[in-house]
Design a protein around this motif. Structure first.
Motif, PDB file in Angstrom:
ATOM      1  N   ALA A   1       0.838  -1.207   0.000  1.00 54.31           N
ATOM      2  CA  ALA A   1       0.000   0.000   0.000  1.00 54.31           C
ATOM      3  C   ALA A   1       0.869   1.251   0.000  1.00 54.31           C
ATOM      4  CB  ALA A   1      -0.922  -0.007   1.216  1.00 54.31           C
TER       5      ALA A   1
ATOM      6  N   ARG B   1       2.412   1.516  -3.533  1.00 53.12           N
ATOM      7  CA  ARG B   1       1.379   1.908  -4.496  1.00 53.12           C
ATOM      8  C   ARG B   1       1.026   3.383  -4.346  1.00 53.12           C
ATOM      9  NH1 ARG B   1      -1.831  -1.556  -3.007  1.00 53.12           N
ATOM     10  NH2 ARG B   1      -3.241  -0.389  -1.651  1.00 53.12           N
ATOM     11  N   SER B   2       0.908   3.848  -3.117  1.00 50.26           N
ATOM     12  CA  SER B   2       0.539   5.245  -2.881  1.00 50.26           C
ATOM     13  C   SER B   2       1.641   6.192  -3.326  1.00 50.26           C
ATOM     14  CB  SER B   2       0.237   5.459  -1.394  1.00 50.26           C
ATOM     15  OG  SER B   2      -0.853   4.646  -0.983  1.00 50.26           O
TER      16      SER B   2
ATOM     17  N   GLN C   1       1.372   6.472  -7.027  1.00 45.94           N
ATOM     18  CA  GLN C   1       0.258   7.356  -7.366  1.00 45.94           C
ATOM     19  C   GLN C   1       0.628   8.822  -7.132  1.00 45.94           C
ATOM     20  OE1 GLN C   1      -2.676   5.640  -4.773  1.00 45.94           O
ATOM     21  NE2 GLN C   1      -3.370   4.144  -6.297  1.00 45.94           N
ATOM     22  N   LEU C   2       1.387   9.080  -6.073  1.00 46.73           N
ATOM     23  CA  LEU C   2       1.837  10.437  -5.792  1.00 46.73           C
ATOM     24  C   LEU C   2       2.730  10.947  -6.915  1.00 46.73           C
ATOM     25  CD1 LEU C   2       2.187  12.851  -3.800  1.00 46.73           C
ATOM     26  CD2 LEU C   2       4.108  11.589  -2.809  1.00 46.73           C
TER      27      LEU C   2
ATOM     28  N   GLU D   1      -4.369  13.840  -2.035  1.00 39.69           N
ATOM     29  CA  GLU D   1      -4.972  12.605  -1.532  1.00 39.69           C
ATOM     30  C   GLU D   1      -3.984  11.446  -1.604  1.00 39.69           C
ATOM     31  OE1 GLU D   1      -7.346   9.971   0.268  1.00 39.69           O
ATOM     32  OE2 GLU D   1      -7.538  12.159   0.185  1.00 39.69           O
ATOM     33  N   SER D   2      -3.150  11.416  -2.648  1.00 41.87           N
ATOM     34  CA  SER D   2      -2.107  10.391  -2.719  1.00 41.87           C
ATOM     35  C   SER D   2      -1.138  10.538  -1.547  1.00 41.87           C
ATOM     36  CB  SER D   2      -1.337  10.499  -4.045  1.00 41.87           C
ATOM     37  OG  SER D   2      -2.179  10.227  -5.143  1.00 41.87           O
TER      38      SER D   2
ATOM     39  N   ARG E   1      -2.644   9.089   1.488  1.00 45.01           N
ATOM     40  CA  ARG E   1      -2.580   7.625   1.461  1.00 45.01           C
ATOM     41  C   ARG E   1      -1.198   7.141   1.862  1.00 45.01           C
ATOM     42  NH1 ARG E   1      -5.725   6.787  -4.348  1.00 45.01           N
ATOM     43  NH2 ARG E   1      -7.815   7.342  -3.574  1.00 45.01           N
ATOM     44  N   VAL E   2      -0.169   7.848   1.391  1.00 42.31           N
ATOM     45  CA  VAL E   2       1.195   7.512   1.824  1.00 42.31           C
ATOM     46  C   VAL E   2       1.291   7.652   3.336  1.00 42.31           C
ATOM     47  CG1 VAL E   2       3.616   8.237   1.753  1.00 42.31           C
ATOM     48  CG2 VAL E   2       2.275   8.165  -0.363  1.00 42.31           C
TER      49      VAL E   2
END
Length: 383
Positions: free
Chosen positions: A42, A45-46, A49-50, A111-112, A115-116
């Motif tokens: 996770a 992945r984050s 995405q960032l 938002e990324s 999530r990180v």
């Protein structure tokens, strides 16, 4: 964008990115012992995405939008770029679930980052948090450097991206490379933003087309199409660009228009449905004329929405424009203007491989000299 992964053998968080010549990777941090693999994934992945959200502000700059009015696409792009400053705080203090609900940012970038931060919160490792904050700062700095035209270090991955606009610094860098070699040196693909490189290449293609037109008697907009009769060439896009420049567009306008249109297709957008309708009507008439049928069956016929590869439009355009310059040389060489200069090589029918190679080298040099002179005479077209 930079891709993040978990090395299970070494128990490390790893970052990798492309350079135009291959991929590079580096270790970001050692991961905490006993951590759940799903939480580690996770985090990776984050971070990916960032990076994707950050680099989208580079490929889709506000400067390329039609308007910066509130709530317009340009306004949203401006706000997303301004959100770079919110990333460290979101990572360090992310939104967490509370009372069965959780705040979610409208910004994909922010938002990324949250999530990180949530993944780091679950892992609860202070050293890892510091390492990830430093990595995020380094990644955002790479985007900022690319915006300034500095494609060194991590920012070199910009050479693999298509951008809706072109940096003047990068256009000038590409122009210098083409000045050294009008046929296009390899550095155009490894050291320069491809949209900017294509802008410079369009200018040099127009110069090459003028040289080929003068020697062949063909119109400058038709020289690449005519060269296709000598050697198979991707003639459609160079001919289209030459036509746009002939109609008064600058190389920057011609290139960014094509790249932007292809990028919109990639994003699932069709911004000019009226033009598509006209294209389909013309296409149906062409098929009817070809088949002799008043109402031809179009079920098995495909129509391209863009002449470029939508997965890599800027690099595809750059390749086609350089192929167009090669085509101009083919037509120029085929016109026979080089024959008198090669009398010392003897009868062409009797040339061995070495003499043929020498003829081609001289022909390349003569053509390159003429193209340099023409490009210099029309330099205001590029600037």
């Amino acid at each position: 964008m930079t891709r993040y992964s978990v090395d299970l053998d070494q128990h490390q968080l790893v970052a990798s990115w492309g350079t135009g010549e291959g991929d590079l990777s580096t270790r970001i941090a050692v991961l905490p012992d006993g951590a759940d693999t799903s939480v580690l994934l996770a985090l990776a992945r984050s971070l990916t995405q960032l990076s994707a959200a950050a680099w989208r502000t580079y490929t889709h700059p506000a400067s390329a939008a039609d308007s910066l009015e509130p709530n317009s696409e340009g306004w949203r792009r401006e706000k997303e770029r301004e959100a770079f400053g919110e990333v460290p705080g979101a990572i360090a203090e992310p939104h967490l679930p509370h009372g069965g609900a959780m705040m979610v940012s409208y910004s994909a970038l922010v938002e990324s980052a949250h999530r990180v931060g949530r993944a780091l919160h679950d892992l609860d490792d202070e050293a890892l948090v510091k390492a990830v904050l430093a990595e995020a700062a380094f990644e955002l700095a790479a985007v900022e450097n690319a915006e300034l035209g500095d494609l060194t270090s991590r920012a070199q991955q910009a050479v693999l991206l298509s951008r809706e606009d072109a940096s003047p610094v990068q256009v000038a860098a590409a122009d210098r490379l083409l000045q050294q070699d009008p046929f296009g040196p390899a550095e155009l693909f490894s050291a320069v933003d491809p949209t900017a490189a294509a802008v410079a290449a369009a200018h040099w293609l127009a110069a090459a087309a003028e040289v080929a037109a003068e020697s062949s008697g063909e119109h400058p907009t038709q020289v690449v199409l005519e060269a296709d009769n000598i050697e198979s060439l991707p003639h459609e896009t160079p001919t289209l660009v030459l036509g746009l420049i002939e109609d008064g567009a600058t190389p920057h306008e011609a290139v960014t228009k094509l790249v932007r249109h292809a990028m919109h297709i990639t994003d699932g957008l069709l911004l000019d449905p009226v033009a598509l309708r006209d294209q389909l009507e013309d296409f149906e008439e062409t098929v009817a004329e070809h088949t002799g049928e008043d109402d031809p069956d179009l079920d098995d016929v495909a129509v391209r929405l863009t002449p470029l590869d939508p997965k890599r439009p800027a690099r595809d355009l750059l390749e086609d424009l350089l192929a167009g310059i090669h085509g101009c040389w083919l037509l120029h060489s085929d016109s026979g203007e080089d024959d008198e200069d090669d009398e010392d090589l003897g009868d062409a029918e009797d040339w061995d491989d070495e003499q043929a190679e020498e003829h081609q080298r001289r022909s390349h040099e003569r053509f390159a000299r003429l193209v340099r002179e023409t490009a210099a005479a029309n330099r205001d077209r590029l600037i």
